[in-house]
Motif scaffolding. Structure first.
Motif, PDB file in Angstrom:
ATOM      1  N   GLU A  32       0.810  -1.221   0.000  1.00  0.00           N
ATOM      2  CA  GLU A  32       0.000   0.000   0.000  1.00  0.00           C
ATOM      3  C   GLU A  32       0.842   1.271   0.000  1.00  0.00           C
ATOM      4  O   GLU A  32       0.315   2.374  -0.211  1.00  0.00           O
ATOM      5  CB  GLU A  32      -0.965   0.010   1.189  1.00  0.00           C
ATOM      6  N   LYS A  33       2.167   1.139   0.193  1.00  0.00           N
ATOM      7  CA  LYS A  33       3.060   2.301   0.208  1.00  0.00           C
ATOM      8  C   LYS A  33       3.869   2.412  -1.085  1.00  0.00           C
ATOM      9  O   LYS A  33       4.844   3.173  -1.138  1.00  0.00           O
ATOM     10  CB  LYS A  33       3.986   2.222   1.422  1.00  0.00           C
TER      11      LYS A  33
ATOM     12  N   GLN B 254       3.292   3.932  -3.757  1.00  0.00           N
ATOM     13  CA  GLN B 254       3.303   5.275  -4.341  1.00  0.00           C
ATOM     14  C   GLN B 254       4.510   6.076  -3.856  1.00  0.00           C
ATOM     15  O   GLN B 254       4.994   6.973  -4.566  1.00  0.00           O
ATOM     16  CB  GLN B 254       2.006   6.013  -4.000  1.00  0.00           C
TER      17      GLN B 254
ATOM     18  N   GLU C 204      -8.905  -4.738  -0.288  1.00  0.00           N
ATOM     19  CA  GLU C 204      -8.150  -3.542   0.083  1.00  0.00           C
ATOM     20  C   GLU C 204      -6.931  -3.364  -0.813  1.00  0.00           C
ATOM     21  O   GLU C 204      -6.593  -2.244  -1.208  1.00  0.00           O
ATOM     22  CB  GLU C 204      -7.735  -3.627   1.558  1.00  0.00           C
ATOM     23  N   GLN C 205      -6.282  -4.469  -1.136  1.00  0.00           N
ATOM     24  CA  GLN C 205      -5.122  -4.377  -2.006  1.00  0.00           C
ATOM     25  C   GLN C 205      -5.528  -4.006  -3.426  1.00  0.00           C
ATOM     26  O   GLN C 205      -4.793  -3.304  -4.132  1.00  0.00           O
ATOM     27  CB  GLN C 205      -4.350  -5.697  -1.970  1.00  0.00           C
TER      28      GLN C 205
ATOM     29  N   LYS D 284      -7.667  -1.858  -4.262  1.00  0.00           N
ATOM     30  CA  LYS D 284      -7.851  -0.404  -4.332  1.00  0.00           C
ATOM     31  C   LYS D 284      -6.551   0.310  -4.668  1.00  0.00           C
ATOM     32  O   LYS D 284      -6.505   1.168  -5.555  1.00  0.00           O
ATOM     33  CB  LYS D 284      -8.419   0.115  -3.008  1.00  0.00           C
ATOM     34  N   TYR D 285      -5.469  -0.037  -3.966  1.00  0.00           N
ATOM     35  CA  TYR D 285      -4.227   0.686  -4.253  1.00  0.00           C
ATOM     36  C   TYR D 285      -3.560   0.209  -5.535  1.00  0.00           C
ATOM     37  O   TYR D 285      -2.899   0.984  -6.232  1.00  0.00           O
ATOM     38  CB  TYR D 285      -3.274   0.678  -3.062  1.00  0.00           C
TER      39      TYR D 285
ATOM     40  N   ALA E 211      -5.214   2.021  -8.277  1.00  0.00           N
ATOM     41  CA  ALA E 211      -4.883   3.445  -8.265  1.00  0.00           C
ATOM     42  C   ALA E 211      -3.616   3.755  -9.052  1.00  0.00           C
ATOM     43  O   ALA E 211      -3.512   4.822  -9.662  1.00  0.00           O
ATOM     44  CB  ALA E 211      -4.748   3.932  -6.831  1.00  0.00           C
ATOM     45  N   TYR E 212      -2.627   2.821  -9.072  1.00  0.00           N
ATOM     46  CA  TYR E 212      -1.386   3.139  -9.775  1.00  0.00           C
ATOM     47  C   TYR E 212      -1.079   2.243 -10.965  1.00  0.00           C
ATOM     48  O   TYR E 212      -0.143   2.520 -11.722  1.00  0.00           O
ATOM     49  CB  TYR E 212      -0.198   3.141  -8.812  1.00  0.00           C
TER      50      TYR E 212
END
Length: 707
Positions: A528-529, A531, A613-614, A616-617, A620-621
């Motif tokens: 999740e980090k 980014q 949850e994973q 989603k991120y 996103a990228y």
């Protein structure tokens, strides 16, 4: 004997160029092959995701093969139209043409090492009679194929040097077949074992057999399971491999891998179990006298690694210490409460430990530069190896009972050099230094610190001519990785040196996700980090522009593998920041990546879209899912290998199709190398041609000319 190696994972590097006026529009006259789009939609926890180029995932399809051939033809015409392309290839070939040696391994009074005379497609394995004796070729992979596409993937010398276990594979597939070469005769034994990709081998001291790791035999499991379900086995020379003794397996979790090593007294077998690509491990020890197999650590929460010496497991771990600390574990009673800390955690990240000549050699990173300290077995400080400044240590080797230790070092202006250290005298001498056809005295390497979006300070190496004028006119090649605890430290490449000779700037930031500053640095750039990794890269780019090293129009971004994901994200998130982008052997569809090849091993690093949850991120990228039709993108070259068995070439195919259909700007070109994989084992001739194409692309798209 043991050999420890650490390879820097980078794409190929830069081309020296200078500005040429009146350049054409980079994408002028491009006509892309027709690509059909399908209506394919997946539902992820209530979110509909379109995937119009799903059909390009099937690399076995004749339609995909024809489409790829058409894409290669467009790219070939574009690159061959660059007038400087032949000169680029000629100069690259000249720069590549110098002798190279890797770290020697000592066994039975003999030295074993790979060496390349300069332009050989593959590096042969040599055997030498001691440090000063004559050498001869023992295994020459160049004789295994006419075009140099059969590679020797790995090799392990037996205790007294009688045999070498080695693995070969064709076309960059890394699907190794294990064979045994007899040193005295140069002939192979009858033993042939399939399924030995990434094998770890530990020879018995009497050289009658070895412990090793193996994947299922081809044909015994479904094709999509072939790269999982690894086992530890014992093989006795001459026996049928199908009857080899099982030592350890984990059938309940197919992503578990193993590494093996024997203790100095051959009483214990050390087995390191790891989950996927994560360095978090479980440790098992098999007592070879009693046959007892004992699990020393449980749960894949921290890193544990090291070796067993005289009944003691010397263990480097991140348990309770993100920068690492070292314990001595007496195997008579290996319970956790009985461990003795001998080296506490410090400010620098501990990278590896090894025992040579009865002493601990501890490799660490200080501001992303390597150092090697020497400790007693009780942890007492005994000094350090006097290495040159700002270098990487890419390999060390030695014996438990020998004073002689070999270390291979390199830096941005220091070609890979093999040093010989005497444990008793504390002296350091050069064993091998290449003669290179270029000067290095005119260049400087500096380390700067940039501030990322969240305020984190990120170090970056910047190499250039000493007389660089920071007026923004120099071309700059920015590359990075940021993942899997891989540390980006100074390294040598003649191609980078050529870039520097021509007035270019080469920049290498130490992005979060790497291992330069310990496990906390790694975890700050994973899952999740993730980014944070991209933001660090953008901060590096903005620093280079703001401080006059280059301009946005003169800045090229390049990355391969996980670094290809990085530059894919840079393309879709910050297209305004770069004049050109090169994306190599990349991960780009982050919602489906784990379904292909060996990619389930990477779930601990990235996560999986099967988790809400994973998802989603990742959504996103994920570069493939963030291409927009209203955005102008810089010229982009996607490069991949048809036989890539790590990152499936489907990522590059689908991204090229989407950019060509929807993206503004460009051009968006796809180059698929035949009979090549992720990069490992790629012949020198292919590497040179690949680099020449990459640089021709930069010359044309950035309006440059070769000096």
């Amino acid at each position: 004997m043991r050999t420890f190696t650490k390879e820097t994972v980078l794409g190929a590097l830069a081309l020296a160029v200078c500005l040429a006026g009146g350049a054409e529009s980079p994408g002028a006259g491009i006509s892309y092959p027709a690509t059909r789009a399908e209506k394919v939609t997946d539902d992820y926890f209530g979110t509909a995701i379109s995937d119009p180029y799903r059909w390009l995932e099937n690399g076995e399809s004749p339609e995909v093969a024809a489409w790829t051939e058409a894409q290669n033809a467009v790219t070939r015409r574009y690159l061959d139209a660059v007038p400087a392309r032949p000169a680029i290839a000629k100069r690259l070939k000249a720069l590549w043409n110098y002798e190279k040696m890797d770290t020697p391994v000592e066994a039975g009074g003999l030295l074993f090492y790979t060496k390349n005379d300069g332009l050989q497609n593959q590096s042969p394995l040599y055997v030498q009679e001691g440090p000063e004796g004559a050498s001869r070729v023992l295994i020459d992979p160049n004789t295994l194929s006419a075009d140099g596409t059969v590679a020797m993937d790995w090799w392990y010398v037996s205790e007294k040097g009688k045999y070498v276990a080695y693995g070969t594979s064709p076309n960059g597939t890394e699907q190794s077949v294990l064979r045994i070469r007899e040193t005295a005769t140069g002939r192979d034994l009858s033993d042939v074992i399939d399924g030995c990709r990434f094998s770890s081998v530990a020879w018995l001291p009497d050289e009658t057999g070895f412990y090793y790791t193996r994947f299922p035999k081809p044909g015994t499991v479904p094709e999509n399971e072939r790269n999982y379900n690894r086992k530890v086995l014992f093989h006795r020379l001459g026996d049928d491999p199908e009857a080899d003794t099982l030592v350890l397996a984990c059938p309940a979790k197919k992503e578990i891998g193993f590494g093996v090593a024997l203790s100095n007294d051959a009483n214990h077998l050390l087995i390191s179990a790891y989950e996927g690509s994560d360095r978090s491990t479980e440790i098992w020890v098999k007592d070879l006298r009693s046959g007892a197999l004992v699990q020393i650590t449980r749960g894949f929460h921290d890193q544990y690694e090291g070796e067993i010496y005289n009944g003691v497991f010397y263990c480097l771990t991140t348990e309770g210490a993100p920068n690492g600390r070292v314990f001595a574990v007496d195997l008579v009673d290996p319970r956790r409460e009985k461990w003795t800390e001998i080296i506490p955690e410090g400010k620098d990240s501990l990278d590896s430990i090894a025992i040579y000549g009865g002493r601990l050699f501890v490799e660490s990173l200080h501001n992303a530069t390597c150092r090697v300290d020497i400790r007693g077995l009780d942890g007492k400080d005994l000094g350090s190896v006097p290495l040159p400044p700002m270098v990487s240590v890419s390999g060390t080797s030695g014996r438990w009972d020998s004073r002689r230790v070999f270390l291979t070092v390199s830096g941005f202006t220091l070609p890979k050099t093999v040093l010989r250290y005497d444990v008793g005298e504390g002296s350091l001498a050069t064993f091998f230094a290449p003669r290179v056809p270029f000067r290095t005295d005119d260049f400087a390497t500096e380390q700067v610190w940039v501030t990322s979006r969240d305020g984190t300070k990120v170090s970056m190496f910047v190499a250039h001519k000493k007389d660089l004028r920071r007026d923004g006119t120099a071309p700059c090649y920015l590359t990075g990785y940021g993942g899997f605890t891989i540390s980006e430290t100074p390294f040598f490449s003649p191609v980078v040196l050529w870039w520097l000779e021509q007035g270019g700037v080469f920049a290498l930031p130490n992005l979060r996700g790497g291992g330069e500053y310990g496990e906390a640095w790694h975890r700050a750039g994973m899952r999740e980090k993730k980014q944070n990794v991209f933001d660090d890269f953008y901060a590096a780019a903005e620093f280079l522009v703001a401080n006059g090293y280059t301009s946005k129009e003169r800045l090229a971004a390049e990355g391969g593998s996980n670094g290809g994901l990085l530059t894919g994200a840079a393309l879709t998130q910050r297209p305004d920041l770069f004049g050109a982008v090169v994306i190599e052997v990349p991960l780009l569809d982050m919602l489906r990546y784990h379904r292909f090849s060996i990619a389930r091993y990477w779930i601990p690093e990235y996560g999986s879209s099967e988790d809400p949850e994973q998802f989603k991120y990742l959504r996103a990228y994920s570069p493939y899912h963030n291409v927009r039709g209203d955005v102008t993108y810089p010229p982009t070259l996607l490069m991949t290998g048809a036989s890539d068995s790590r990152v499936d070439p489907l990522h590059a195919r689908k991204m090229a199709a989407l950019l060509q259909a929807e993206g503004k700007g460009g051009p968006f070109l796809l180059r698929v190398e035949t009979k090549a994989g992720h990069g490992q084992g790629k012949p020198t001739a292919k590497r040179i041609e690949e680099a020449a194409d990459r640089f021709a692309f930069l010359v044309r798209t950035l309006g440059m000319k070769v000096r």
